[in-house]
Design an enzyme around this catalytic site. Sequence first.
Site, PDB file in Angstrom:
ATOM      1  N   SER A  40       3.292  42.559   8.987  1.00 63.47           N
ATOM      2  CA  SER A  40       2.790  43.453   8.334  1.00 63.47           C
ATOM      3  C   SER A  40       2.756  43.485   7.485  1.00 63.47           C
ATOM      4  O   SER A  40       1.963  44.017   6.490  1.00 63.47           O
ATOM      5  CB  SER A  40       2.518  44.721   9.338  1.00 63.47           C
ATOM      6  OG  SER A  40       3.901  45.666   9.343  1.00 63.47           O
ATOM      7  N   ARG A  79      24.478  26.168   8.755  1.00 58.00           N
ATOM      8  CA  ARG A  79      24.040  27.214   7.918  1.00 58.00           C
ATOM      9  C   ARG A  79      23.352  26.940   6.706  1.00 58.00           C
ATOM     10  O   ARG A  79      22.692  26.740   5.942  1.00 58.00           O
ATOM     11  CB  ARG A  79      24.171  28.341   8.073  1.00 58.00           C
ATOM     12  CG  ARG A  79      23.938  29.815   7.429  1.00 58.00           C
ATOM     13  CD  ARG A  79      24.522  31.383   7.546  1.00 58.00           C
ATOM     14  NE  ARG A  79      23.449  31.589   6.420  1.00 58.00           N
ATOM     15  CZ  ARG A  79      24.355  32.721   5.442  1.00 58.00           C
ATOM     16  NH1 ARG A  79      25.312  32.201   5.567  1.00 58.00           N
ATOM     17  NH2 ARG A  79      23.187  33.078   4.613  1.00 58.00           N
ATOM     18  N   ARG A 116      17.412  36.811   8.013  1.00 51.05           N
ATOM     19  CA  ARG A 116      19.061  36.351   7.853  1.00 51.05           C
ATOM     20  C   ARG A 116      19.112  37.011   6.251  1.00 51.05           C
ATOM     21  O   ARG A 116      18.301  37.689   5.531  1.00 51.05           O
ATOM     22  CB  ARG A 116      18.105  35.092   7.529  1.00 51.05           C
ATOM     23  CG  ARG A 116      18.040  34.219   9.071  1.00 51.05           C
ATOM     24  CD  ARG A 116      17.760  33.029   8.930  1.00 51.05           C
ATOM     25  NE  ARG A 116      17.317  32.448  10.253  1.00 51.05           N
ATOM     26  CZ  ARG A 116      17.152  32.792  11.587  1.00 51.05           C
ATOM     27  NH1 ARG A 116      19.154  33.160  11.730  1.00 51.05           N
ATOM     28  NH2 ARG A 116      16.901  32.420  12.488  1.00 51.05           N
ATOM     29  N   ILE A 117      20.481  36.268   6.158  1.00 48.46           N
ATOM     30  CA  ILE A 117      21.315  36.864   4.392  1.00 48.46           C
ATOM     31  C   ILE A 117      20.213  35.979   3.899  1.00 48.46           C
ATOM     32  O   ILE A 117      20.783  34.133   4.261  1.00 48.46           O
ATOM     33  CB  ILE A 117      23.046  37.065   4.646  1.00 48.46           C
ATOM     34  CG1 ILE A 117      22.805  38.653   6.148  1.00 48.46           C
ATOM     35  CG2 ILE A 117      22.871  36.970   3.804  1.00 48.46           C
ATOM     36  CD1 ILE A 117      24.036  38.801   6.584  1.00 48.46           C
ATOM     37  N   ASN A 147      13.341  43.314  -1.524  1.00 51.27           N
ATOM     38  CA  ASN A 147      13.976  43.153  -0.208  1.00 51.27           C
ATOM     39  C   ASN A 147      13.143  44.476   0.265  1.00 51.27           C
ATOM     40  O   ASN A 147      13.260  45.689   0.031  1.00 51.27           O
ATOM     41  CB  ASN A 147      15.614  42.649   0.444  1.00 51.27           C
ATOM     42  CG  ASN A 147      15.158  42.832   2.195  1.00 51.27           C
ATOM     43  OD1 ASN A 147      14.907  42.405   3.060  1.00 51.27           O
ATOM     44  ND2 ASN A 147      16.868  44.199   2.399  1.00 51.27           N
ATOM     45  N   HIS A 181      13.642  47.372   2.776  1.00 51.36           N
ATOM     46  CA  HIS A 181      14.482  47.614   4.273  1.00 51.36           C
ATOM     47  C   HIS A 181      14.085  48.800   4.518  1.00 51.36           C
ATOM     48  O   HIS A 181      13.638  50.362   4.339  1.00 51.36           O
ATOM     49  CB  HIS A 181      16.370  48.156   3.792  1.00 51.36           C
ATOM     50  CG  HIS A 181      17.402  48.139   5.463  1.00 51.36           C
ATOM     51  ND1 HIS A 181      17.848  47.291   6.089  1.00 51.36           N
ATOM     52  CD2 HIS A 181      17.308  48.877   5.448  1.00 51.36           C
ATOM     53  CE1 HIS A 181      18.503  47.821   6.824  1.00 51.36           C
ATOM     54  NE2 HIS A 181      18.510  48.974   6.068  1.00 51.36           N
ATOM     55  N   LEU A 206      25.862  43.075   1.642  1.00 49.30           N
ATOM     56  CA  LEU A 206      24.169  43.233   2.457  1.00 49.30           C
ATOM     57  C   LEU A 206      23.823  44.515   2.177  1.00 49.30           C
ATOM     58  O   LEU A 206      23.818  45.619   2.011  1.00 49.30           O
ATOM     59  CB  LEU A 206      24.614  43.476   3.446  1.00 49.30           C
ATOM     60  CG  LEU A 206      23.680  43.149   4.972  1.00 49.30           C
ATOM     61  CD1 LEU A 206      23.180  42.567   5.598  1.00 49.30           C
ATOM     62  CD2 LEU A 206      24.847  43.708   6.479  1.00 49.30           C
TER      63      LEU A 206
HETATM   64  C1  GRF Z   1       9.955  45.886   8.462  1.00 51.44           C
HETATM   65  O1  GRF Z   1      11.011  47.133   9.153  1.00 51.44           O
HETATM   66  C2  GRF Z   1      10.812  45.849   7.435  1.00 51.44           C
HETATM   67  O2  GRF Z   1      11.291  46.210   7.050  1.00 51.44           O
HETATM   68  C3  GRF Z   1      12.632  44.991   8.969  1.00 51.44           C
HETATM   69  O3  GRF Z   1      11.823  44.183   9.027  1.00 51.44           O
HETATM   70  C4  GRF Z   1      10.610  44.974   9.995  1.00 51.44           C
HETATM   71  C5  GRF Z   1       9.410  43.324   9.229  1.00 51.44           C
HETATM   72  O4  GRF Z   1       8.040  43.854   9.875  1.00 51.44           O
HETATM   73  N1  GRF Z   1      13.172  43.992   7.297  1.00 51.44           N
HETATM   74  P1  GRF Z   1       6.513  42.722   9.341  1.00 51.44           P
HETATM   75  O5  GRF Z   1       7.208  41.556   9.910  1.00 51.44           O
HETATM   76  O6  GRF Z   1       6.785  43.259   8.019  1.00 51.44           O
HETATM   77  O7  GRF Z   1       5.332  43.676  10.172  1.00 51.44           O
END
Ligand code: GRF
Length: 201
Positions: A14, A66, A92-93, A108, A110, A145
Site C-alpha cells: 500500500s 542469505r 528483510r534487513i 525506509n 517504519h 536496525l
Molecule cells: C508498513 O506498516 C510499513 O511501515 C512496514 O510494513 C508495512 C507495509 O505495508 N514496514 P504495505 O506493504 O506498504 O501495505
Amino acid sequence: MKKRIAVLASGRGSNFQAVIEAIQGGKIPATCVGLITDNPDAYAIERASKAKVPVIVIDYSLFSSRDLYEHALLSAMRQVRADLFVLAGYMRIIGPPIVSSFPGKIINIHPALLPCFTGLHAQRQAVRHGVKVSGCTVHFVDDSLDGGPIILQRCVRVQEGDDEDSLAERILEHEHVCLPEVIKLFCEDRLEIVGRTVRIR
Ligand code: GRF
C-alpha cells in the site's frame, strides 16, 4: 531532471501504491523504474503491473544462503540504475555490502516513532508498552536496525481500546502521506545528511 526511484516491497504494497499515485498525480518529479521484491506472491506485484512499473522478483526461498540472495539483490539494484531506493514494507534487513554501495540513497518507512520500537511488530510493541503516542518514521538506511538518520516523522495518538490492528491502520494512513513527502524532498535535492541529522532545505 526527473529522478529514478525504485521500490523494494515484500507484501501488500500500500505504501508503494501511495508512491505510484503521487508520481502519477505529478506531486513527485520522478519516474518509478522498478519494483524489486523477495516474494513472488507479493500483492505489490499486481500494483506494479497495473501501473506499468517493471518488476524484478528475487525469490528469497530459492537461495541457499542469505549472502547469495543479497548478491542477487545487489545486482538487481545496480541494474535498475535508481537515484533512490525506497524500502516500503520490505521485510528483510539490508546487509552492509548493499548499504555501502548506495550511501544516502536508501530510505525506509517504519511504523513507529524511532528510536522506539525497532524491528518487527512495531505497532504491537507500542500497544503493549502502553505509549500514548506513536506514529511513523522515514529514515535513511545505515548498518543499524532502523537506526539511520531520521528524515520525517508523523505522530498518531494511541486511543483507549486500540489493539495492534487498529493502531496499525491509523498509522498506515500517515505512512501514505509521509513517504511520498520524503521522496518529493529527495527528488527536489532538499535533503542533506549532517552527522545524525537530516536537514531539510
Ligand atoms: C508498513 O506498516 C510499513 O511501515 C512496514 O510494513 C508495512 C507495509 O505495508 N514496514 P504495505 O506493504 O506498504 O501495505
